[in-house]
Scaffold this motif. Structure first.
Motif, mmCIF file in Angstrom:
data_model
loop_
_atom_site.group_PDB
_atom_site.id
_atom_site.type_symbol
_atom_site.label_atom_id
_atom_site.label_comp_id
_atom_site.label_asym_id
_atom_site.label_seq_id
_atom_site.Cartn_x
_atom_site.Cartn_y
_atom_site.Cartn_z
ATOM 1 N N SER A 63 45.124 37.670 61.427
ATOM 2 C CA SER A 63 46.409 38.328 61.240
ATOM 3 C C SER A 63 47.470 37.508 61.960
ATOM 4 C CB SER A 63 46.342 39.767 61.765
ATOM 5 O OG SER A 63 46.047 39.778 63.144
ATOM 6 N N THR A 64 48.616 38.107 62.241
ATOM 7 C CA THR A 64 49.702 37.369 62.874
ATOM 8 C C THR A 64 50.138 38.043 64.158
ATOM 9 O OG1 THR A 64 51.405 38.561 61.641
ATOM 10 C CG2 THR A 64 50.544 36.541 60.650
ATOM 11 N N ALA A 65 50.770 37.246 65.007
ATOM 12 C CA ALA A 65 51.355 37.745 66.251
ATOM 13 C C ALA A 65 52.647 36.985 66.497
ATOM 14 C CB ALA A 65 50.387 37.544 67.415
ATOM 15 N N GLU A 66 53.583 37.637 67.111
ATOM 16 C CA GLU A 66 54.858 37.012 67.448
ATOM 17 C C GLU A 66 54.748 36.397 68.840
ATOM 18 O OE1 GLU A 66 58.310 35.504 66.547
ATOM 19 O OE2 GLU A 66 57.335 36.870 65.146
ATOM 20 N N THR A 67 55.098 35.095 68.972
ATOM 21 C CA THR A 67 55.049 34.385 70.247
ATOM 22 C C THR A 67 56.351 33.622 70.447
ATOM 23 O OG1 THR A 67 54.178 32.293 69.398
ATOM 24 C CG2 THR A 67 52.554 34.026 69.908
ATOM 25 N N ASP A 68 56.460 32.915 71.560
ATOM 26 C CA ASP A 68 57.615 32.048 71.786
ATOM 27 C C ASP A 68 57.683 30.917 70.768
ATOM 28 O OD1 ASP A 68 58.358 33.556 73.971
ATOM 29 O OD2 ASP A 68 57.572 32.155 75.457
ATOM 30 N N LEU A 69 56.569 30.622 70.127
ATOM 31 C CA LEU A 69 56.509 29.576 69.100
ATOM 32 C C LEU A 69 56.850 30.114 67.718
ATOM 33 C CD1 LEU A 69 53.153 27.966 70.275
ATOM 34 C CD2 LEU A 69 55.461 27.040 70.613
ATOM 35 N N VAL A 118 48.403 36.849 56.415
ATOM 36 C CA VAL A 118 48.137 35.413 56.414
ATOM 37 C C VAL A 118 47.829 34.995 54.976
ATOM 38 C CG1 VAL A 118 46.564 33.605 57.245
ATOM 39 C CG2 VAL A 118 47.191 35.514 58.754
ATOM 40 N N THR A 119 48.397 33.857 54.553
ATOM 41 C CA THR A 119 48.088 33.358 53.222
ATOM 42 C C THR A 119 47.256 32.087 53.341
ATOM 43 O OG1 THR A 119 50.170 32.123 53.121
ATOM 44 C CG2 THR A 119 50.162 34.328 52.169
ATOM 45 N N GLY A 120 46.367 31.899 52.381
ATOM 46 C CA GLY A 120 45.514 30.717 52.360
ATOM 47 C C GLY A 120 44.126 31.094 51.893
ATOM 48 N N ASP A 121 43.341 30.076 51.609
ATOM 49 C CA ASP A 121 41.983 30.279 51.139
ATOM 50 C C ASP A 121 41.002 30.168 52.295
ATOM 51 O OD1 ASP A 121 42.713 30.571 48.430
ATOM 52 O OD2 ASP A 121 42.805 28.389 48.198
ATOM 53 N N LEU A 122 40.179 31.199 52.452
ATOM 54 C CA LEU A 122 39.149 31.204 53.488
ATOM 55 C C LEU A 122 37.852 30.632 52.942
ATOM 56 C CD1 LEU A 122 39.522 34.717 55.133
ATOM 57 C CD2 LEU A 122 40.098 32.512 56.145
ATOM 58 N N ALA A 123 37.149 29.898 53.781
ATOM 59 C CA ALA A 123 35.817 29.383 53.454
ATOM 60 C C ALA A 123 35.112 29.109 54.774
ATOM 61 C CB ALA A 123 35.920 28.116 52.612
ATOM 62 N N THR A 124 33.901 28.602 54.702
ATOM 63 C CA THR A 124 33.172 28.218 55.903
ATOM 64 C C THR A 124 32.545 26.842 55.700
ATOM 65 O OG1 THR A 124 31.134 29.290 55.198
ATOM 66 C CG2 THR A 124 32.605 30.586 56.579
ATOM 67 N N ILE A 125 32.341 26.172 56.824
ATOM 68 C CA ILE A 125 31.561 24.947 56.876
ATOM 69 C C ILE A 125 30.473 25.181 57.915
ATOM 70 C CG2 ILE A 125 33.448 23.431 56.179
ATOM 71 C CD1 ILE A 125 33.779 22.675 59.172
ATOM 72 N N THR A 126 29.543 24.285 58.011
ATOM 73 C CA THR A 126 28.555 24.373 59.086
ATOM 74 C C THR A 126 29.164 23.717 60.311
ATOM 75 O OG1 THR A 126 26.745 24.297 57.510
ATOM 76 C CG2 THR A 126 26.218 23.777 59.802
ATOM 77 N N GLY A 127 29.359 24.497 61.368
ATOM 78 C CA GLY A 127 29.938 23.983 62.599
ATOM 79 C C GLY A 127 28.989 23.059 63.334
ATOM 80 N N TRP A 163 47.226 22.364 67.015
ATOM 81 C CA TRP A 163 48.407 23.112 66.606
ATOM 82 C C TRP A 163 48.069 24.557 66.245
ATOM 83 C CZ3 TRP A 163 52.132 20.154 68.060
ATOM 84 C CH2 TRP A 163 51.971 18.769 68.005
ATOM 85 N N VAL A 164 48.952 25.466 66.675
ATOM 86 C CA VAL A 164 48.870 26.834 66.180
ATOM 87 C C VAL A 164 49.336 26.799 64.729
ATOM 88 C CG1 VAL A 164 49.273 27.839 68.459
ATOM 89 C CG2 VAL A 164 51.207 27.457 66.932
ATOM 90 N N LEU A 165 49.051 27.870 63.999
ATOM 91 C CA LEU A 165 49.378 27.896 62.574
ATOM 92 C C LEU A 165 50.339 29.022 62.234
ATOM 93 C CD1 LEU A 165 45.736 27.409 61.309
ATOM 94 C CD2 LEU A 165 47.545 25.694 61.326
ATOM 95 N N SER A 166 51.219 28.752 61.282
ATOM 96 C CA SER A 166 52.117 29.778 60.749
ATOM 97 C C SER A 166 51.323 30.697 59.838
ATOM 98 C CB SER A 166 53.249 29.105 59.957
ATOM 99 O OG SER A 166 52.744 28.614 58.718
ATOM 100 N N PRO A 167 51.875 31.854 59.467
ATOM 101 C CA PRO A 167 51.180 32.755 58.537
ATOM 102 C C PRO A 167 50.856 32.096 57.189
ATOM 103 C CG PRO A 167 52.954 33.914 59.610
ATOM 104 C CD PRO A 167 53.095 32.454 59.979
ATOM 105 N N GLU A 168 51.543 31.008 56.861
ATOM 106 C CA GLU A 168 51.284 30.279 55.619
ATOM 107 C C GLU A 168 50.236 29.187 55.832
ATOM 108 O OE1 GLU A 168 54.530 30.571 56.927
ATOM 109 O OE2 GLU A 168 54.816 32.417 55.790
ATOM 110 N N ALA A 169 49.549 29.207 56.975
ATOM 111 C CA ALA A 169 48.484 28.260 57.330
ATOM 112 C C ALA A 169 48.996 26.839 57.521
ATOM 113 C CB ALA A 169 47.350 28.314 56.316
ATOM 114 N N LYS A 170 50.234 26.687 57.964
ATOM 115 C CA LYS A 170 50.820 25.367 58.239
ATOM 116 C C LYS A 170 50.909 25.179 59.751
ATOM 117 C CE LYS A 170 51.704 24.672 53.888
ATOM 118 N NZ LYS A 170 50.631 24.097 53.127
ATOM 119 N N PRO A 171 50.590 23.963 60.245
ATOM 120 C CA PRO A 171 50.703 23.734 61.688
ATOM 121 C C PRO A 171 52.142 23.838 62.168
ATOM 122 C CG PRO A 171 50.026 21.719 60.532
ATOM 123 C CD PRO A 171 50.108 22.810 59.528
ATOM 124 N N ILE A 172 52.328 24.452 63.303
ATOM 125 C CA ILE A 172 53.644 24.549 63.935
ATOM 126 C C ILE A 172 53.690 23.470 65.010
ATOM 127 C CG2 ILE A 172 55.190 25.974 65.320
ATOM 128 C CD1 ILE A 172 53.901 28.435 63.985
#
Length: 173
Positions: A63-69, A118-127, A163-172
């Motif tokens: 989800s999203t949270a409001e920060t100084d960023l 949050v927008t974007g496609d979720l998936a998984t990889i093997t960590g 980088w932290v991410l915006s709700p659109e899954a873009k690095p800030i």
């Protein structure tokens, strides 16, 4: 030695020890001094409450949270998630290995993860630990071990690679 001085020395030792981890010699790298002004204040979570820092329990929702960023992506516990610039979008593995993975734990993946604001496609990889790691728009997601409370962003800009991410899954940046 006063108690206050002993506390300061202990904290300094922990910081120095943490900064020495995750060097670039392991190929993962990316842990070091902030490239930004170090904004790392706690956030007001939008619709989530901090239920501790149990990563597996919190990864059920992004989800999203409001920060100084600005507005950023957090997990169900309000813990900030990060993107690593050395990763390759769409790759089947993380570039964060060894000491890096200890400082930047993978956000656990699974079929039950939901997006809230949050927008974007979720998936998984093997960590790197062999367990599923969550990806968003093809980018592996991580926590920063230095964040101890919901909404902290202490990993933002470290080594000009995290980088932290915006709700659109873009690095800030």
């Amino acid at each position: 030695m006063s108690t206050k001085l002993a506390s300061i020395l202990a904290a300094s030792t922990l910081v120095i020890a943490g900064l020495s981890g995750c060097g670039s010699s392991d190929g993962g790298g990316g842990y070091g001094a902030p490239a930004s002004d170090g904004a790392s204040d706690s956030a007001e979570s939008s619709g989530t409450e901090s239920g501790g820092t149990d990563a597996a329990a919190g990864a059920g929702t992004l989800s999203t949270a409001e920060t100084d960023l600005g507005e950023i992506i957090v997990d169900g516990n309000g813990m900030t998630v990060y993107q690593f610039a050395k990763d390759t979008q769409g790759a089947d593995k993380s570039a964060c290995e060894g000491d890096c993975a200890a400082k930047w734990p993978a956000v656990p993946g699974g079929d039950q993860v939901k997006l809230d604001g949050v927008t974007g496609d979720l998936a998984t990889i093997t960590g790197v630990d062999g367990k599923p790691q969550l990806t968003l728009d093809g980018w592996p997601l991580y926590y920063f071990a230095g964040d101890s409370a919901a909404g902290e962003t202490k990993g933002q800009g470290l080594m000009d690679a995290w980088w932290v991410l915006s709700p659109e899954a873009k690095p800030i940046k």
